[in-house]
Scaffold this active site. Structure first.
Site, PDB file in Angstrom:
ATOM      1  N   ARG A 224     -45.288  30.765  13.680  1.00 18.92           N
ATOM      2  CA  ARG A 224     -46.032  29.506  14.586  1.00 18.92           C
ATOM      3  C   ARG A 224     -46.492  29.832  15.699  1.00 18.92           C
ATOM      4  NH1 ARG A 224     -47.267  27.738   9.955  1.00 18.92           N
ATOM      5  NH2 ARG A 224     -46.627  26.046   8.901  1.00 18.92           N
ATOM      6  N   HIS A 272     -54.923  32.044  11.920  1.00 20.77           N
ATOM      7  CA  HIS A 272     -54.064  31.435  10.945  1.00 20.77           C
ATOM      8  C   HIS A 272     -54.539  31.473   9.450  1.00 20.77           C
ATOM      9  CE1 HIS A 272     -50.779  28.043  10.871  1.00 20.77           C
ATOM     10  NE2 HIS A 272     -50.658  28.823   9.951  1.00 20.77           N
TER      11      HIS A 272
HETATM   12  P1  NAP Z   1     -38.034  30.244   4.661  1.00 21.19           P
HETATM   13  O1  NAP Z   1     -37.628  30.773   3.639  1.00 21.19           O
HETATM   14  O2  NAP Z   1     -37.327  28.854   4.660  1.00 21.19           O
HETATM   15  O3  NAP Z   1     -37.162  31.146   5.437  1.00 21.19           O
HETATM   16  C1  NAP Z   1     -36.753  30.827   7.214  1.00 21.19           C
HETATM   17  C2  NAP Z   1     -36.165  32.179   7.694  1.00 21.19           C
HETATM   18  O4  NAP Z   1     -35.834  31.647   8.939  1.00 21.19           O
HETATM   19  C3  NAP Z   1     -34.820  32.174   7.172  1.00 21.19           C
HETATM   20  O5  NAP Z   1     -34.327  33.392   6.904  1.00 21.19           O
HETATM   21  C4  NAP Z   1     -33.804  31.543   7.985  1.00 21.19           C
HETATM   22  O6  NAP Z   1     -32.482  31.685   8.105  1.00 21.19           O
HETATM   23  C5  NAP Z   1     -34.446  31.612   9.258  1.00 21.19           C
HETATM   24  N1  NAP Z   1     -34.168  30.701  10.399  1.00 21.19           N
HETATM   25  C6  NAP Z   1     -34.320  29.476  10.283  1.00 21.19           C
HETATM   26  N2  NAP Z   1     -33.953  29.099  11.718  1.00 21.19           N
HETATM   27  C7  NAP Z   1     -33.373  29.950  12.182  1.00 21.19           C
HETATM   28  C8  NAP Z   1     -32.584  30.185  13.496  1.00 21.19           C
HETATM   29  N3  NAP Z   1     -32.248  29.146  14.287  1.00 21.19           N
HETATM   30  N4  NAP Z   1     -32.042  31.385  13.770  1.00 21.19           N
HETATM   31  C9  NAP Z   1     -32.132  32.203  12.985  1.00 21.19           C
HETATM   32  N5  NAP Z   1     -32.996  32.321  11.823  1.00 21.19           N
HETATM   33  C10 NAP Z   1     -33.346  31.207  11.495  1.00 21.19           C
HETATM   34  O7  NAP Z   1     -39.620  30.368   4.967  1.00 21.19           O
HETATM   35  P2  NAP Z   1     -40.724  31.198   4.548  1.00 21.19           P
HETATM   36  O8  NAP Z   1     -41.424  30.656   3.379  1.00 21.19           O
HETATM   37  O9  NAP Z   1     -40.242  32.752   4.760  1.00 21.19           O
HETATM   38  O10 NAP Z   1     -41.770  31.024   5.770  1.00 21.19           O
HETATM   39  C11 NAP Z   1     -41.370  31.284   7.112  1.00 21.19           C
HETATM   40  C12 NAP Z   1     -42.572  30.441   8.024  1.00 21.19           C
HETATM   41  O11 NAP Z   1     -43.522  31.330   7.912  1.00 21.19           O
HETATM   42  C13 NAP Z   1     -42.906  29.053   7.835  1.00 21.19           C
HETATM   43  O12 NAP Z   1     -42.069  28.080   8.089  1.00 21.19           O
HETATM   44  C14 NAP Z   1     -44.410  28.981   8.417  1.00 21.19           C
HETATM   45  O13 NAP Z   1     -43.947  28.444   9.778  1.00 21.19           O
HETATM   46  C15 NAP Z   1     -44.627  30.391   8.453  1.00 21.19           C
HETATM   47  N6  NAP Z   1     -45.958  30.667   7.702  1.00 21.19           N
HETATM   48  C16 NAP Z   1     -47.185  31.064   8.355  1.00 21.19           C
HETATM   49  C17 NAP Z   1     -48.417  31.319   7.608  1.00 21.19           C
HETATM   50  C18 NAP Z   1     -49.309  31.983   8.202  1.00 21.19           C
HETATM   51  O14 NAP Z   1     -50.523  32.108   7.731  1.00 21.19           O
HETATM   52  N7  NAP Z   1     -49.403  32.180   9.291  1.00 21.19           N
HETATM   53  C19 NAP Z   1     -48.237  31.241   6.255  1.00 21.19           C
HETATM   54  C20 NAP Z   1     -47.153  30.724   5.632  1.00 21.19           C
HETATM   55  C21 NAP Z   1     -45.870  30.655   6.232  1.00 21.19           C
HETATM   56  P3  NAP Z   1     -31.508  31.524   6.816  1.00 21.19           P
HETATM   57  O15 NAP Z   1     -31.844  32.442   5.844  1.00 21.19           O
HETATM   58  O16 NAP Z   1     -30.116  32.018   7.259  1.00 21.19           O
HETATM   59  O17 NAP Z   1     -31.617  30.225   6.411  1.00 21.19           O
HETATM   60  C1  GLV Z   2     -49.099  28.228   6.441  1.00 27.22           C
HETATM   61  O1  GLV Z   2     -49.252  28.229   7.728  1.00 27.22           O
HETATM   62  C2  GLV Z   2     -47.892  27.621   5.766  1.00 27.22           C
HETATM   63  O2  GLV Z   2     -47.231  27.332   6.431  1.00 27.22           O
HETATM   64  O3  GLV Z   2     -48.062  27.784   4.609  1.00 27.22           O
END
Ligand code: NAP
Ligand code: GLV
Length: 309
Positions: A224, A272
Site C-alpha cells: 500500500r 495499482h
Molecule cells: P496476508 O495473507 O494477510 O499476509 C499479510 C502478511 O503480512 C503476513 O505474513 C503477516 O504476518 C504480515 N504482517 C502483518 N502485519 C505485520 C507486522 N506488523 N509485522 C510483520 N509482519 C506483518 O495478505 P496478502 O493476501 O498476502 O496481501 C498482502 C497485501 O497486499 C494486502 O493487504 C494489500 O495491501 C496488498 N495488495 C496489493 C495489491 C496491488 O495490486 N498492489 C493487490 C492485492 C493485495 P503473519 O503471517 O505472521 O500473520
Molecule cells: C488490491 O489492492 C487489493 O487489496 O486486492
C-alpha cells in the site's frame, strides 16, 4: 434478503450479472439502489463511504473486493461484530506472482541499467550473477508473498521473509517480529513489500529501514502507498542507497501529475494494478462463504480487526 455490491473498477461484465449467475439464490442490489436497508445481509464492497455499512442493521458479513482491508477498517462507524472477509482468490494470487516475478527478474538482470545503455547506444557487457547468488526478501509473507516465493524459489533465488509469526517454508529463511527486522534487511538486495497497511506498518518504508539494506538495494512495493515515506524513497535513490524502485501504490492515488516519481529515471510507476481481483473466481469465493454462513458455519479468510488484517 439481499446482497449489495459496490465495485472498485469497471469490468466488461457488470458484477451483478456474475453474482446472479453464480449465486442465483441471493437477490443482488447495486449500491445506488439499495432498497430496504433491513433486507441487506451481505455487502461486497471496495471503499464504501464511512458510516454507510452501519445503515444495514441485519448485515451478516462484509466481503472486501480486495485482499487488503484498510479501506474498510478506516471507517470509524464500521458495524461491530460483523465478520469481515478479505479477498483470497487464485487469480488475484497468480497476478501478484506474475508482477513480483517480472520486477524481481528485471532488477536481478540489471534491466534498468541495460535500458539506459541502449538509450545511450552503449555496448557494455554487463555481467550479472545467476539467481542463487541474488538475495530477495519479502516484507510480509502471507498468501500473496508465499506464492511469489514459490516461483522465485523454483528459479533458485536466495529467499527470506519477515512476518509477525515465524514461517516454515522450504527455501525461505524466516525472520519475525521487531528483533528479526534488522538481520532480514541486512541480507536483502531486492526488497518486496507485500504487507497489509495497519497502524504498525504505516510508514515502514522509510529512511531508517533503507539505511539497513545493503547499499544499492532495490525496492518493489505492491503493498500500500501508506507503507512508503515518499520523500525518503527519493532521497535514498539520490544517495545511491537504493538503486531503483518499482512502485505500484502511492499515498495519493491516482498519483498526482506533479509527482517526481513519474519522470524519475530509476523508478517504475504502475497504477495499482500489480494484481486485480478477477470477477468469476472472486464471486465463487464469496458464494462459497455465503453458503457456509447460511449452513451455520464460520466464513473463511476472516480479518482480525485488532491486528488490522
Ligand atoms: P496476508 O495473507 O494477510 O499476509 C499479510 C502478511 O503480512 C503476513 O505474513 C503477516 O504476518 C504480515 N504482517 C502483518 N502485519 C505485520 C507486522 N506488523 N509485522 C510483520 N509482519 C506483518 O495478505 P496478502 O493476501 O498476502 O496481501 C498482502 C497485501 O497486499 C494486502 O493487504 C494489500 O495491501 C496488498 N495488495 C496489493 C495489491 C496491488 O495490486 N498492489 C493487490 C492485492 C493485495 P503473519 O503471517 O505472521 O500473520
Ligand atoms: C488490491 O489492492 C487489493 O487489496 O486486492
Amino acid at each position: 434478503m439481499a446482497l449489495i455490491i459496490k465495485p472498485d473498477l469497471e469490468h466488461a461484465r457488470p458484477w451483478r450479472e456474475v453474482f446472479l449467475e453464480t449465486l442465483p439464490e441471493q437477490e443482488c442490489r447495486e449500491w445506488d439502489r439499495p432498497g430496504d436497508p433491513e433486507a441487506i445481509e451481505y455487502a461486497f464492497v471496495w471503499a464504501p463511504p464511512s458510516g454507510a455499512l452501519k445503515t444495514f442493521p441485519n448485515l451478516k458479513c462484509i466481503f472486501s473486493i480486495g485482499a487488503g482491508v484498510d479501506h474498510l477498517l478506516k471507517d470509524p462507524d464500521l458495524p461491530d461484530g460483523v465478520p469481515i472477509v478479505r479477498m483470497v482468490e487464485p487469480e488475484l494470487t497468480q497476478g501478484m506472482t506474475e508482477y513480483v516475478t517480472m520486477h524481481v527478474l528485471r532488477f536481478h538482470r540489471e534491466g534498468p541499467a541495460l535500458e539506459a545503455q541502449q538509450r545511450d547506444r552503449v555496448w557494455n557487457e554487463l555481467i550479472v550473477p545467476t539467481a542463487p547468488s541474488r538475495r530477495v526478501g519479502f516484507l510480509g509473507f502471507g498468501v500473496l508473498a508465499q506464492d511469489s516465493a514459490r516461483v522465485l524459489n523454483a528459479l533458485g533465488f536466495d529467499l527470506a521473509c519477515w512476518s509477525r509469526t515465524a514461517k516454515t517454508v522450504d527455501g525461505v529463511q524466516s525472520f519475525r517480529g521487531a528483533d528479526g527486522l534488522d538481520p532480514f534487511l541486512a541480507r536483502t538486495e531486492i526488497l518486496v513489500c507485500l504487507l497489509p497497511l495497519t497502524p504498525e506498518t504505516d510508514g515502514i518504508l522509510n529512511a531508517g529501514l533503507f539505511a539497513k539494506l545493503p547499499r544499492g538495494a532495490w525496492l518493489i512495493n505492491a503493498g500500500r502507498g501508506g507503507h512508503q515515506i515518499e520523500e525518503d524513497i527519493l532521497d535514498a535513490l539520490e544517495s545511491g542507497q537504493l538503486s531503483g524502485a518499482t512502485l505500484d501504490v502511492f499515498r495519493s492515488e491516482p498519483l498526482p501529475k506533479e509527482s517526481p516519481f513519474w519522470a524519475h529515471p530509476r523508478v517504475t510507476v504502475t497504477p495499482h494494478i500489480a494484481s486485480v481481483t478477477q470477477q468469476k473466481s472472486a464471486v465463487e469465493q464469496v458464494a462459497a462463504n455465503i453458503r457456509r454462513i447460511e449452513a451455520g458455519e464460520a466464513p473463511l479468510n476472516t480479518v482480525d480487526r485488532v491486528l488490522g488484517y
